[in-house]
Design an enzyme around this catalytic site. Structure first.
Site, PDB file in Angstrom:
ATOM      1  N   SER A  45       2.023  -6.144   7.374  1.00 53.68           N
ATOM      2  CA  SER A  45       0.592  -5.989   7.686  1.00 53.68           C
ATOM      3  C   SER A  45      -0.276  -6.604   6.592  1.00 53.68           C
ATOM      4  O   SER A  45      -1.296  -7.230   6.867  1.00 53.68           O
ATOM      5  CB  SER A  45       0.260  -4.500   7.840  1.00 53.68           C
ATOM      6  OG  SER A  45       0.996  -3.943   8.911  1.00 53.68           O
ATOM      7  N   SER A  46       0.167  -6.453   5.357  1.00 50.71           N
ATOM      8  CA  SER A  46      -0.571  -7.030   4.234  1.00 50.71           C
ATOM      9  C   SER A  46      -0.550  -8.564   4.311  1.00 50.71           C
ATOM     10  O   SER A  46      -1.584  -9.228   4.152  1.00 50.71           O
ATOM     11  CB  SER A  46       0.058  -6.584   2.909  1.00 50.71           C
ATOM     12  OG  SER A  46      -0.569  -7.227   1.813  1.00 50.71           O
ATOM     13  N   GLY A  72       7.523   1.596   4.314  1.00 49.26           N
ATOM     14  CA  GLY A  72       6.276   2.361   4.383  1.00 49.26           C
ATOM     15  C   GLY A  72       5.208   1.776   3.482  1.00 49.26           C
ATOM     16  O   GLY A  72       4.219   2.423   3.155  1.00 49.26           O
ATOM     17  N   LEU A  73       5.423   0.524   3.067  1.00 52.91           N
ATOM     18  CA  LEU A  73       4.506  -0.130   2.115  1.00 52.91           C
ATOM     19  C   LEU A  73       3.649  -1.200   2.778  1.00 52.91           C
ATOM     20  O   LEU A  73       2.838  -1.834   2.104  1.00 52.91           O
ATOM     21  CB  LEU A  73       5.318  -0.745   0.963  1.00 52.91           C
ATOM     22  CG  LEU A  73       6.174   0.237   0.154  1.00 52.91           C
ATOM     23  CD1 LEU A  73       6.940  -0.511  -0.937  1.00 52.91           C
ATOM     24  CD2 LEU A  73       5.346   1.368  -0.440  1.00 52.91           C
ATOM     25  N   ASP A  82      -1.816  -1.113  10.529  1.00 55.61           N
ATOM     26  CA  ASP A  82      -2.087  -1.121   9.083  1.00 55.61           C
ATOM     27  C   ASP A  82      -2.858  -2.352   8.627  1.00 55.61           C
ATOM     28  O   ASP A  82      -3.420  -2.373   7.535  1.00 55.61           O
ATOM     29  CB  ASP A  82      -0.760  -1.114   8.305  1.00 55.61           C
ATOM     30  CG  ASP A  82      -0.210   0.294   8.128  1.00 55.61           C
ATOM     31  OD1 ASP A  82       0.994   0.403   7.855  1.00 55.61           O
ATOM     32  OD2 ASP A  82      -0.977   1.265   8.267  1.00 55.61           O
ATOM     33  N   GLY A 110       4.193  -4.180   4.113  1.00 61.32           N
ATOM     34  CA  GLY A 110       4.342  -5.580   3.697  1.00 61.32           C
ATOM     35  C   GLY A 110       3.882  -6.584   4.736  1.00 61.32           C
ATOM     36  O   GLY A 110       3.054  -7.457   4.468  1.00 61.32           O
ATOM     37  N   LYS A 119       0.861  -1.197   0.000  1.00 61.90           N
ATOM     38  CA  LYS A 119       0.000   0.000   0.000  1.00 61.90           C
ATOM     39  C   LYS A 119       0.892   1.240   0.000  1.00 61.90           C
ATOM     40  O   LYS A 119       2.069   1.164   0.361  1.00 61.90           O
ATOM     41  CB  LYS A 119      -0.925   0.063   1.237  1.00 61.90           C
ATOM     42  CG  LYS A 119      -0.230   0.053   2.602  1.00 61.90           C
ATOM     43  CD  LYS A 119       0.257   1.392   3.113  1.00 61.90           C
ATOM     44  CE  LYS A 119       0.917   1.242   4.459  1.00 61.90           C
ATOM     45  NZ  LYS A 119       1.807   2.392   4.799  1.00 61.90           N
TER      46      LYS A 119
HETATM   47  C1  LIG Z   1       2.867   4.682   9.240  1.00 63.03           C
HETATM   48  C2  LIG Z   1       1.735   3.774   8.892  1.00 63.03           C
HETATM   49  O1  LIG Z   1       2.229   2.617   8.269  1.00 63.03           O
HETATM   50  C3  LIG Z   1       0.795   4.481   7.920  1.00 63.03           C
HETATM   51  O2  LIG Z   1      -0.096   3.596   7.325  1.00 63.03           O
HETATM   52  C4  LIG Z   1       0.973   3.353  10.137  1.00 63.03           C
HETATM   53  O3  LIG Z   1       0.556   4.466  10.867  1.00 63.03           O
HETATM   54  C5  LIG Z   1       1.822   2.465  11.035  1.00 63.03           C
HETATM   55  O4  LIG Z   1       1.226   1.211  10.982  1.00 63.03           O
HETATM   56  P1  LIG Z   1       2.025  -0.099  11.461  1.00 63.03           P
HETATM   57  O5  LIG Z   1       3.341  -0.180  10.756  1.00 63.03           O
HETATM   58  O6  LIG Z   1       1.073  -1.220  11.370  1.00 63.03           O
HETATM   59  O7  LIG Z   1       2.357   0.293  12.969  1.00 63.03           O
HETATM   60  P2  LIG Z   1       2.244  -0.639  14.258  1.00 63.03           P
HETATM   61  O8  LIG Z   1       3.018  -1.876  14.008  1.00 63.03           O
HETATM   62  O9  LIG Z   1       0.834  -0.713  14.688  1.00 63.03           O
HETATM   63  O10 LIG Z   1       2.994   0.300  15.311  1.00 63.03           O
HETATM   64  C6  LIG Z   1       4.404   0.385  15.317  1.00 63.03           C
HETATM   65  C7  LIG Z   1       4.752   1.548  16.241  1.00 63.03           C
HETATM   66  O11 LIG Z   1       4.459   2.782  15.547  1.00 63.03           O
HETATM   67  C8  LIG Z   1       3.889   3.718  16.433  1.00 63.03           C
HETATM   68  N1  LIG Z   1       2.563   4.123  15.918  1.00 63.03           N
HETATM   69  C9  LIG Z   1       1.910   3.366  14.983  1.00 63.03           C
HETATM   70  C10 LIG Z   1       0.693   3.811  14.495  1.00 63.03           C
HETATM   71  C11 LIG Z   1       0.155   5.007  14.994  1.00 63.03           C
HETATM   72  N2  LIG Z   1      -1.030   5.484  14.552  1.00 63.03           N
HETATM   73  N3  LIG Z   1       0.821   5.726  15.943  1.00 63.03           N
HETATM   74  C12 LIG Z   1       2.022   5.307  16.403  1.00 63.03           C
HETATM   75  O12 LIG Z   1       2.635   5.985  17.259  1.00 63.03           O
HETATM   76  C13 LIG Z   1       3.834   3.061  17.796  1.00 63.03           C
HETATM   77  O13 LIG Z   1       5.007   3.429  18.490  1.00 63.03           O
HETATM   78  C14 LIG Z   1       3.892   1.595  17.480  1.00 63.03           C
HETATM   79  O14 LIG Z   1       4.491   0.866  18.517  1.00 63.03           O
HETATM   80  N1  LIG Z   2       5.500 -11.011   7.179  1.00 59.01           N
HETATM   81  C1  LIG Z   2       6.311  -9.965   7.340  1.00 59.01           C
HETATM   82  N2  LIG Z   2       6.768  -9.281   6.286  1.00 59.01           N
HETATM   83  C2  LIG Z   2       7.562  -8.180   6.454  1.00 59.01           C
HETATM   84  N3  LIG Z   2       7.961  -7.693   7.636  1.00 59.01           N
HETATM   85  C3  LIG Z   2       7.532  -8.361   8.722  1.00 59.01           C
HETATM   86  C4  LIG Z   2       6.683  -9.489   8.628  1.00 59.01           C
HETATM   87  N4  LIG Z   2       6.404  -9.914   9.865  1.00 59.01           N
HETATM   88  C5  LIG Z   2       7.056  -9.088  10.693  1.00 59.01           C
HETATM   89  N5  LIG Z   2       7.747  -8.149  10.034  1.00 59.01           N
HETATM   90  C6  LIG Z   2       8.574  -7.102  10.650  1.00 59.01           C
HETATM   91  O1  LIG Z   2       7.798  -5.890  10.598  1.00 59.01           O
HETATM   92  C7  LIG Z   2       8.650  -4.804  10.313  1.00 59.01           C
HETATM   93  C8  LIG Z   2       7.887  -3.841   9.470  1.00 59.01           C
HETATM   94  O2  LIG Z   2       7.676  -4.472   8.240  1.00 59.01           O
HETATM   95  P1  LIG Z   2       6.588  -3.889   7.228  1.00 59.01           P
HETATM   96  O3  LIG Z   2       7.122  -4.190   5.896  1.00 59.01           O
HETATM   97  O4  LIG Z   2       5.243  -4.353   7.573  1.00 59.01           O
HETATM   98  O5  LIG Z   2       6.545  -2.377   7.550  1.00 59.01           O
HETATM   99  P2  LIG Z   2       6.853  -1.165   6.646  1.00 59.01           P
HETATM  100  O6  LIG Z   2       7.343  -1.571   5.313  1.00 59.01           O
HETATM  101  O7  LIG Z   2       7.689  -0.282   7.473  1.00 59.01           O
HETATM  102  O8  LIG Z   2       5.443  -0.560   6.398  1.00 59.01           O
HETATM  103  P3  LIG Z   2       4.760   0.595   7.205  1.00 59.01           P
HETATM  104  O9  LIG Z   2       5.829   1.592   7.547  1.00 59.01           O
HETATM  105  O10 LIG Z   2       3.746   1.088   6.275  1.00 59.01           O
HETATM  106  O11 LIG Z   2       4.226  -0.081   8.411  1.00 59.01           O
HETATM  107  C9  LIG Z   2       9.881  -5.345   9.622  1.00 59.01           C
HETATM  108  O12 LIG Z   2      10.996  -4.773  10.229  1.00 59.01           O
HETATM  109  C10 LIG Z   2       9.834  -6.845   9.841  1.00 59.01           C
HETATM  110  O13 LIG Z   2      10.946  -7.263  10.605  1.00 59.01           O
END
Ligand SMILES: C[C@](O)(CO)[C@H](O)COP(=O)(O)OP(=O)(O)OC[C@H]1O[C@@H](n2ccc(N)nc2=O)[C@H](O)[C@@H]1O
Ligand SMILES: Nc1ncnc2c1ncn2[C@@H]1O[C@H](COP(=O)(O)OP(=O)(O)OP(=O)(O)O)[C@@H](O)[C@H]1O
EC number: 2.7.1.148
Length: 270
Positions: free
Chosen positions: A96-97, A91-92, A129, A94, A8
């Site tokens: 969560s998807s 930031g994509l 996410d 992955g 995403k």
């Molecule tokens: C940046 C985005 O990816 C935009 O879609 C989301 O807001 C973050 O979603 P995400 O990666 O699923 O984040 P989570 O794994 O729930 O949270 C990771 C950490 O980011 C911070 N976090 C996340 C979401 C949010 N609305 N506020 C936060 O402060 C918190 O410290 C949390 O411990």
């Molecule tokens: N199935 C998985 N695929 C990718 N990363 C995973 C997975 N499970 C746990 N993680 C951990 O979650 C962390 C964040 O990965 P993810 O790709 O979801 O976030 P992101 O790319 O930063 O996306 P966003 O910033 O939008 O949340 C990674 O550092 C990884 O170690």
């Protein structure tokens, strides 16, 4: 069986405030895009492996399936392998998807014992996410991003630039200061502008924080701006994108700097 797990982008993201639970209140517009991890599911002992060697205990998919077992009161006998194509820490979304995609498919394979509400409750326990990915397409996210309202699908061409830096979501959010908080936004106006193709309203106030932490993100942003595009950081970074196709200049510039370029479009499939 093989299922696709889309990435995403956040077409826009506004930080609205801090919550008592330590998360941030946000308003965001999610758009699923045609960049996919491939998930292979077969019957067998519960295990989750990935091509990027994420330890099973840390894998969001494993966490989700363990929660699902608690909801069902029974073991889940599926072995999962994920071929990662979506860069991590980009930031994509992955992970969560992957989590939401597996929850949906396993629930279907089990004859849908869990409701959408159950799946949402499991997803939001795993990550903010993940709830969006239960719906996909184009959607508005509120709360911590886990209160999702699907809207009319947008058909966009999007160019993603990945500057090869892993941006930890937690680290970026922890660097947010009061100055980055927008006390009020006209969310209805933003949505209607977006649906009318007026993309100039889009911005990401969390992305601005990420750019201060990671010069590579700022460099990618400035590069695209210099070429006349309107770049936006996706989520907490590190990917920077713009709405439109990749010109030869963008392709050459990215290759010269060793950045990865993805030419994607809206993915409004299920
Ligand atoms: C940046 C985005 O990816 C935009 O879609 C989301 O807001 C973050 O979603 P995400 O990666 O699923 O984040 P989570 O794994 O729930 O949270 C990771 C950490 O980011 C911070 N976090 C996340 C979401 C949010 N609305 N506020 C936060 O402060 C918190 O410290 C949390 O411990
Ligand atoms: N199935 C998985 N695929 C990718 N990363 C995973 C997975 N499970 C746990 N993680 C951990 O979650 C962390 C964040 O990965 P993810 O790709 O979801 O976030 P992101 O790319 O930063 O996306 P966003 O910033 O939008 O949340 C990674 O550092 C990884 O170690």
């Amino acid at each position: 069986m093989r299922v696709l797990s889309p990435a995403k982008v956040n077409l826009g993201l506004w930080l609205l405030g801090r919550r008592a639970d330590g998360y941030h209140e946000i308003f965001t517009i999610y758009q699923a895009v045609s960049l996919f991890d491939e998930i292979f599911i077969k019957e067998g002992p519960l295990k989750v492996e990935t091509s990027s060697l994420i330890p099973q205990e840390k894998n969001l998919v494993y966490k989700a399936l363990r929660l699902m077992e608690k909801y069902l009161g029974r073991d889940i006998d599926f072995s999962i392998y994920i071929k990662k194509n979506i860069p991590e820490g980009a930031g994509l979304g992955g992970g969560s998807s992957n989590c939401a995609t597996v929850l949906k498919v396993v629930n279907q394979l089990l004859g849908e014992p869990l409701s959408v509400e159950d799946l949402e409750n499991i997803a939001k326990e795993v990550s903010s996410d993940a709830v969006f990915f239960l719906y996909g397409g184009t959607a508005v996210g509120r709360g911590r991003g886990d209160v999702v309202e699907p809207i009319k699908h947008l058909d966009l061409k999007i160019t993603l630039v990945y500057p090869n830096v892993v941006a930890s979501t937690r680290r970026v959010y922890s660097a947010v200061r009061d100055a980055s908080l927008t006390d009020k936004i006209e969310d209805d106006k933003i949505i209607s502008c977006l649906l009318e193709g007026k993309f100039e309203v889009l911005e990401n106030t969390l992305g601005q924080v990420a750019m201060e932490l990671f010069p590579e993100i700022k460099e990618a942003y400035r590069f695209l701006e210099y070429l006349g595009y309107r770049p936006v950081v996706s989520g907490s970074g590190s990917c920077v994108f713009y709405i439109g196709e990749a010109s030869e200049q963008v392709k050459k510039g990215a290759a010269l700097r060793g950045w990865r370029l993805y030419e994607v479009k809206s993915y409004n499939g299920v």
